[in-house]
Design a protein around this motif. Sequence first.
Motif, PDB file in Angstrom:
ATOM      1  N   GLU A   1      -9.709   0.404 -13.520  1.00  0.00           N
ATOM      2  CA  GLU A   1      -8.879   1.609 -13.417  1.00  0.00           C
ATOM      3  C   GLU A   1      -9.160   2.427 -12.157  1.00  0.00           C
ATOM      4  N   PRO A   2     -10.435   2.656 -11.770  1.00  0.00           N
ATOM      5  CA  PRO A   2     -10.669   3.440 -10.543  1.00  0.00           C
ATOM      6  C   PRO A   2     -10.085   2.805  -9.285  1.00  0.00           C
ATOM      7  N   LEU A   3      -9.838   1.483  -9.312  1.00  0.00           N
ATOM      8  CA  LEU A   3      -9.229   0.825  -8.161  1.00  0.00           C
ATOM      9  C   LEU A   3      -7.739   1.121  -8.039  1.00  0.00           C
ATOM     10  N   GLU A   4      -7.160   1.688  -9.073  1.00  0.00           N
ATOM     11  CA  GLU A   4      -5.719   1.922  -9.087  1.00  0.00           C
ATOM     12  C   GLU A   4      -5.360   3.394  -9.175  1.00  0.00           C
ATOM     13  N   ARG A   5      -6.338   4.279  -9.223  1.00  0.00           N
ATOM     14  CA  ARG A   5      -6.087   5.696  -9.404  1.00  0.00           C
ATOM     15  C   ARG A   5      -6.682   6.514  -8.261  1.00  0.00           C
ATOM     16  N   GLY A   6      -6.134   7.715  -8.080  1.00  0.00           N
ATOM     17  CA  GLY A   6      -6.712   8.667  -7.136  1.00  0.00           C
ATOM     18  C   GLY A   6      -6.708   8.175  -5.709  1.00  0.00           C
ATOM     19  N   ARG A   7      -7.705   8.640  -4.956  1.00  0.00           N
ATOM     20  CA  ARG A   7      -7.789   8.287  -3.543  1.00  0.00           C
ATOM     21  C   ARG A   7      -7.965   6.787  -3.352  1.00  0.00           C
ATOM     22  N   ALA A   8      -8.791   6.164  -4.182  1.00  0.00           N
ATOM     23  CA  ALA A   8      -9.002   4.723  -4.055  1.00  0.00           C
ATOM     24  C   ALA A   8      -7.709   3.955  -4.280  1.00  0.00           C
ATOM     25  N   GLY A   9      -6.949   4.333  -5.292  1.00  0.00           N
ATOM     26  CA  GLY A   9      -5.691   3.659  -5.556  1.00  0.00           C
ATOM     27  C   GLY A   9      -4.716   3.778  -4.393  1.00  0.00           C
ATOM     28  N   ARG A  10      -4.629   4.959  -3.806  1.00  0.00           N
ATOM     29  CA  ARG A  10      -3.726   5.139  -2.661  1.00  0.00           C
ATOM     30  C   ARG A  10      -4.155   4.289  -1.475  1.00  0.00           C
ATOM     31  N   LEU A  11      -5.445   4.271  -1.208  1.00  0.00           N
ATOM     32  CA  LEU A  11      -5.950   3.465  -0.094  1.00  0.00           C
ATOM     33  C   LEU A  11      -5.718   1.978  -0.313  1.00  0.00           C
TER      34      LEU A  11
ATOM     35  N   ALA B   1      -7.724 -12.480  -4.162  1.00  0.00           N
ATOM     36  CA  ALA B   1      -9.005 -12.148  -4.785  1.00  0.00           C
ATOM     37  C   ALA B   1      -8.973 -10.759  -5.413  1.00  0.00           C
ATOM     38  N   MET B   2      -8.349  -9.803  -4.748  1.00  0.00           N
ATOM     39  CA  MET B   2      -8.273  -8.447  -5.301  1.00  0.00           C
ATOM     40  C   MET B   2      -7.454  -8.423  -6.588  1.00  0.00           C
ATOM     41  N   GLU B   3      -6.363  -9.158  -6.619  1.00  0.00           N
ATOM     42  CA  GLU B   3      -5.533  -9.181  -7.819  1.00  0.00           C
ATOM     43  C   GLU B   3      -6.276  -9.848  -8.976  1.00  0.00           C
ATOM     44  N   ALA B   4      -6.928 -10.975  -8.705  1.00  0.00           N
ATOM     45  CA  ALA B   4      -7.696 -11.644  -9.756  1.00  0.00           C
ATOM     46  C   ALA B   4      -8.845 -10.772 -10.238  1.00  0.00           C
ATOM     47  N   MET B   5      -9.471 -10.045  -9.332  1.00  0.00           N
ATOM     48  CA  MET B   5     -10.588  -9.176  -9.687  1.00  0.00           C
ATOM     49  C   MET B   5     -10.141  -8.066 -10.625  1.00  0.00           C
ATOM     50  N   LYS B   6      -9.024  -7.417 -10.309  1.00  0.00           N
ATOM     51  CA  LYS B   6      -8.556  -6.318 -11.147  1.00  0.00           C
ATOM     52  C   LYS B   6      -8.135  -6.802 -12.528  1.00  0.00           C
ATOM     53  N   ARG B   7      -7.548  -7.981 -12.604  1.00  0.00           N
ATOM     54  CA  ARG B   7      -7.145  -8.506 -13.910  1.00  0.00           C
ATOM     55  C   ARG B   7      -8.351  -8.831 -14.779  1.00  0.00           C
ATOM     56  N   ARG B   8      -9.394  -9.368 -14.181  1.00  0.00           N
ATOM     57  CA  ARG B   8     -10.566  -9.758 -14.961  1.00  0.00           C
ATOM     58  C   ARG B   8     -11.398  -8.556 -15.386  1.00  0.00           C
ATOM     59  N   MET B   9     -11.452  -7.515 -14.580  1.00  0.00           N
ATOM     60  CA  MET B   9     -12.357  -6.398 -14.837  1.00  0.00           C
ATOM     61  C   MET B   9     -11.904  -5.506 -15.988  1.00  0.00           C
ATOM     62  N   GLY B  10     -10.629  -5.501 -16.323  1.00  0.00           N
ATOM     63  CA  GLY B  10     -10.159  -4.695 -17.442  1.00  0.00           C
ATOM     64  C   GLY B  10     -10.290  -3.206 -17.188  1.00  0.00           C
ATOM     65  N   LEU B  11     -10.948  -2.507 -18.123  1.00  0.00           N
ATOM     66  CA  LEU B  11     -11.056  -1.044 -18.043  1.00  0.00           C
ATOM     67  C   LEU B  11     -11.687  -0.593 -16.735  1.00  0.00           C
ATOM     68  N   VAL B  12     -12.691  -1.293 -16.256  1.00  0.00           N
ATOM     69  CA  VAL B  12     -13.437  -0.867 -15.073  1.00  0.00           C
ATOM     70  C   VAL B  12     -12.597  -1.002 -13.798  1.00  0.00           C
TER      71      VAL B  12
END
Length: 354
Positions: free
Chosen positions: A266-276, A253-264
């Motif tokens: 990005e915060p899931l893959e960067r900074g503290r959120a991306g590391r977590l 679900a997380m992988e499908a979510m990131k692919r569909r969301m596009g630009l938005v």
Amino acid sequence: MSESDVTRQGLRGTRPGHQAVTGEAAGRAPRHARRGGRRKGRRGGEQPPVEPARFSSYYGRPVLNKPVWEARDIAGYLFLGGLAGGSSLLAAGAHATGRPALARPAKAAALGAVSLSTAALVHDLGRPERFAHMLRVFKPTSPMSMGSWLLAGYGPLAGLAAVTGLTGRFRRTGAAATAGAAVLAPAVTTYTAVLLADTAVPSWHQAYRELPLAFAGSGAAAAGGLGMLAGPVAQAGPARRLAAFGAALELGAMEAMKRRMGLVAEPLERGRAGRLLRASKALTASGAALGATAGRRSRAAAAVAGTALLLGSAAGRFGVFHAGVASAEDPRYTVLPQRERLRRRTAHPSPDTP
């Protein structure tokens, strides 16, 4: 003024810097450059007269006010709610299949998790009576209202199931409470995802389709991990299967979510959120794999797998929380998707549009 008054340097007789200028002085390209641009344009398309504008908001300020929730309270509330719901499902399955050594810790985990989750929510609200005030209204269209009522109904059932399971008394009442908590458990696990998606925070709102599935998988993986950690290996089969199912659901679900969301996304893959979230992915996948293999025979391997799954679920909830805060702080994630939606509606107007 006649045409002879206009020169390449502007208007004859004017003071530079005090009156409007034309021609080269105003930044107009020389004639030979314009002819070259037109000739190039015939072969490769019209060249833009100026560089693309860079995006910015008013005074560089965010368009949205970022969430003021404390990460420890609300991200912890998200994680503990998922653990409680998943543990109730595991407890009901273990109770129904005659695995008391697995059912008892699962029931106790459900009670402990929902109690801590409610405490975290009340702490974030600031005053305990505010939680009671939310029960004065029953509003089906409000995830917060429905969540408050859901916790108010689920908590006593989880408590009754845990007490009767630990004491061994009032078994029929305990069985009914265990079943009732299991019925409410899926909603307890996923309603927090609906709560986040109902906000204007870009990385939460745009995740409305897959985020409940990701939270359901995360809660199931955490509950399965706790079952492997607390229950004997011989009776932990349902916990291992629940963990494997939850891990696959969450990661997919997380992988499908990131692919569909596009630009938005990005915060899931960067900074503290991306590391977590990267840590969550590694811990969840490795914990589920270890539990399904070595965890079937070794108590130590089962404990390591269970710990990894619990940490992975917690890291995932904290990662989603921090990604939402980061997306609210950057105005690009609010404005650019709005422009894209407007462009699509303009290019493909609805038949109902006048």
